[in-house]
Design an enzyme around this catalytic site. Structure first.
Site, PDB file in Angstrom:
ATOM      1  N   ASN A   9      -3.551   2.213  11.280  1.00  0.00           N
ATOM      2  CA  ASN A   9      -3.700   1.888   9.686  1.00  0.00           C
ATOM      3  C   ASN A   9      -4.963   0.514   9.784  1.00  0.00           C
ATOM      4  OD1 ASN A   9      -4.018   0.895   7.004  1.00  0.00           O
ATOM      5  ND2 ASN A   9      -1.846   0.303   7.014  1.00  0.00           N
ATOM      6  N   LYS A  11      -6.294  -0.853   7.294  1.00  0.00           N
ATOM      7  CA  LYS A  11      -6.321  -1.772   6.066  1.00  0.00           C
ATOM      8  C   LYS A  11      -7.868  -1.835   5.737  1.00  0.00           C
ATOM      9  CE  LYS A  11      -1.886  -3.440   7.697  1.00  0.00           C
ATOM     10  NZ  LYS A  11      -0.914  -4.448   7.465  1.00  0.00           N
ATOM     11  N   HIS A  95       2.512   2.297   0.917  1.00  0.00           N
ATOM     12  CA  HIS A  95       2.760   0.988   2.145  1.00  0.00           C
ATOM     13  C   HIS A  95       3.131   0.117   1.399  1.00  0.00           C
ATOM     14  CE1 HIS A  95       1.183  -1.760   4.575  1.00  0.00           C
ATOM     15  NE2 HIS A  95       1.254  -1.057   5.681  1.00  0.00           N
ATOM     16  N   GLU A  97       2.054  -2.948   1.202  1.00  0.00           N
ATOM     17  CA  GLU A  97       0.828  -3.835   0.578  1.00  0.00           C
ATOM     18  C   GLU A  97       0.633  -3.133  -0.873  1.00  0.00           C
ATOM     19  OE1 GLU A  97      -1.526  -3.786   3.929  1.00  0.00           O
ATOM     20  OE2 GLU A  97      -0.167  -5.006   4.920  1.00  0.00           O
ATOM     21  N   GLU A 165       8.990   0.658   7.921  1.00  0.00           N
ATOM     22  CA  GLU A 165       7.975  -0.504   8.117  1.00  0.00           C
ATOM     23  C   GLU A 165       8.907  -1.648   7.419  1.00  0.00           C
ATOM     24  OE1 GLU A 165       3.754   0.014   9.199  1.00  0.00           O
ATOM     25  OE2 GLU A 165       3.992  -0.013   7.141  1.00  0.00           O
ATOM     26  N   GLY A 171       2.279  -7.700  10.082  1.00  0.00           N
ATOM     27  CA  GLY A 171       1.198  -8.613   9.754  1.00  0.00           C
ATOM     28  C   GLY A 171       1.375  -9.950  10.616  1.00  0.00           C
ATOM     29  N   SER A 213       4.004  -4.831  13.296  1.00  0.00           N
ATOM     30  CA  SER A 213       3.698  -5.736  14.531  1.00  0.00           C
ATOM     31  C   SER A 213       3.910  -4.788  15.713  1.00  0.00           C
ATOM     32  CB  SER A 213       4.633  -6.903  14.700  1.00  0.00           C
ATOM     33  OG  SER A 213       4.404  -7.697  13.599  1.00  0.00           O
TER      34      SER A 213
HETATM   35  P1  PGA Z   1       0.676  -4.740  11.731  1.00  0.00           P
HETATM   36  O1  PGA Z   1       0.865  -3.720  10.446  1.00  0.00           O
HETATM   37  O2  PGA Z   1       0.930  -4.010  12.833  1.00  0.00           O
HETATM   38  O3  PGA Z   1      -0.495  -5.461  11.619  1.00  0.00           O
HETATM   39  O4  PGA Z   1       2.134  -5.619  11.471  1.00  0.00           O
HETATM   40  C1  PGA Z   1       1.249  -2.464  10.475  1.00  0.00           C
HETATM   41  C2  PGA Z   1       1.207  -1.952   9.118  1.00  0.00           C
HETATM   42  O5  PGA Z   1       1.120  -2.555   7.777  1.00  0.00           O
HETATM   43  O6  PGA Z   1       1.288  -0.580   8.828  1.00  0.00           O
END
Ligand code: PGA
Length: 254
Positions: A9, A11, A95, A97, A165, A171, A213
């Site tokens: 992803n 983003k 997601h 976010e 998640e 993040g 992560s």
């Molecule tokens: P990250 O993001 O691997 O940077 O923690 C994962 C995600 O939001 O899908």
């Protein structure tokens, strides 16, 4: 054996198509011979017109969101039907976010249905913001799952991917990394809820991912011991060499 689903992803990165092409080319070059992984790259929607039409057999492409109506007066939205026409196979739905920006499980539910109807695979994200000592996060995940999957047909479950998640592990501001044991526990829990909702046979067919992560150091452990069929990678999926290393871990899992 089913291939491991490794989803990157991106983003809202990178800023130009030229940069995006560079990363895709570098990943594709190293991924060609892999047999046991299905790599999926999920760039910003604006680049999908370019990548979706490529018909590359090496990596699949996905979208980060999709609107449920086919077309109409919905300023700023891109419909699942439009994405399907580009050859996009996967769509991330709900997601954290996006949930942070106001997306509810009711909205996610409409999107999951639209993505299925358009013939694509929804990757439904669920995850608690924090882990309370009284384990109430289990109720939170159950509520997210039940509301996001209202009215989904049993037969569609083989096309569904659920990504666990935990928001606290996502993040650069993550409180800490989750452990494969935590992923395993939640994958069992999620499958139990799906089994209550749709029956054990149908629930078995849902593919599950861990995300938050995931990196070159921990990917193998999540894949081996996390009770999942793949991982959803954020930051490290935009660094070609690192994403390839994660794909390599999946390919060489014993
Ligand atoms: P990250 O993001 O691997 O940077 O923690 C994962 C995600 O939001 O899908």
């Amino acid at each position: 054996m089913q291939k491991k689903l490794i989803v990157g992803n991106w983003k809202m990165h990178p800023v130009t198509l030229a940069e995006a092409k560079k990363i895709v080319t570098a990943i594709s070059a190293k991924t060609e011979k892999f047999k046991k992984v299905s790599p999926v790259i999920v760039p910003p929607a604006i680049y999908l017109e370019h990548f979706g039409r490529q018909k590359s057999r090496i990596v699949d492409f996905g979208a980060q969101d999709a609107f449920w109506e086919t077309e109409g007066a919905f300023t700023g939205e891109v419909s699942a039907a439009m994405l399907a026409k580009l050859g996009i196979k996967y769509v991330i739905i709900g997601h954290s976010e996006r949930r942070e920006m106001g997306e509810t499980s009711q909205i996610a539910n409409k999107k999951v249905k639209a993505v299925l109807k358009a013939g694509m695979t929804p990757i439904l994200c669920v995850g608690e913001r924090a882990r309370e000592d009284d384990h109430s996060y289990h109720h939170y995940i159950e509520a997210e799952l039940r509301a996001s999957l209202v009215g989904i047909k049993k037969a569609d479950l083989k096309k569904l991917v659920v990504a666990y998640e935990p928001v606290w592990a996502i993040g650069t501001k993550a409180a800490r990394e989750a452990t494969p044991a935590e992923s395993l526990e939640m994958s069992i829990f999620i499958r139990k809820i799906l089994s209550d909702m749709f029956g054990a046979e149908a629930a078995k067919k849902v593919r599950m991912l861990y995300g938050g992560s995931v990196n070159t150091k921990n990917a193998e452990a999540f894949l081996a011991d996390g009770g999942v069929d793949g991982v959803l990678v954020g930051r490290e999926s935009r660094i070609a060499q690192k994403f390839v290393q994660i794909l390599y871990s999946a390919e060489h899992l014993s």
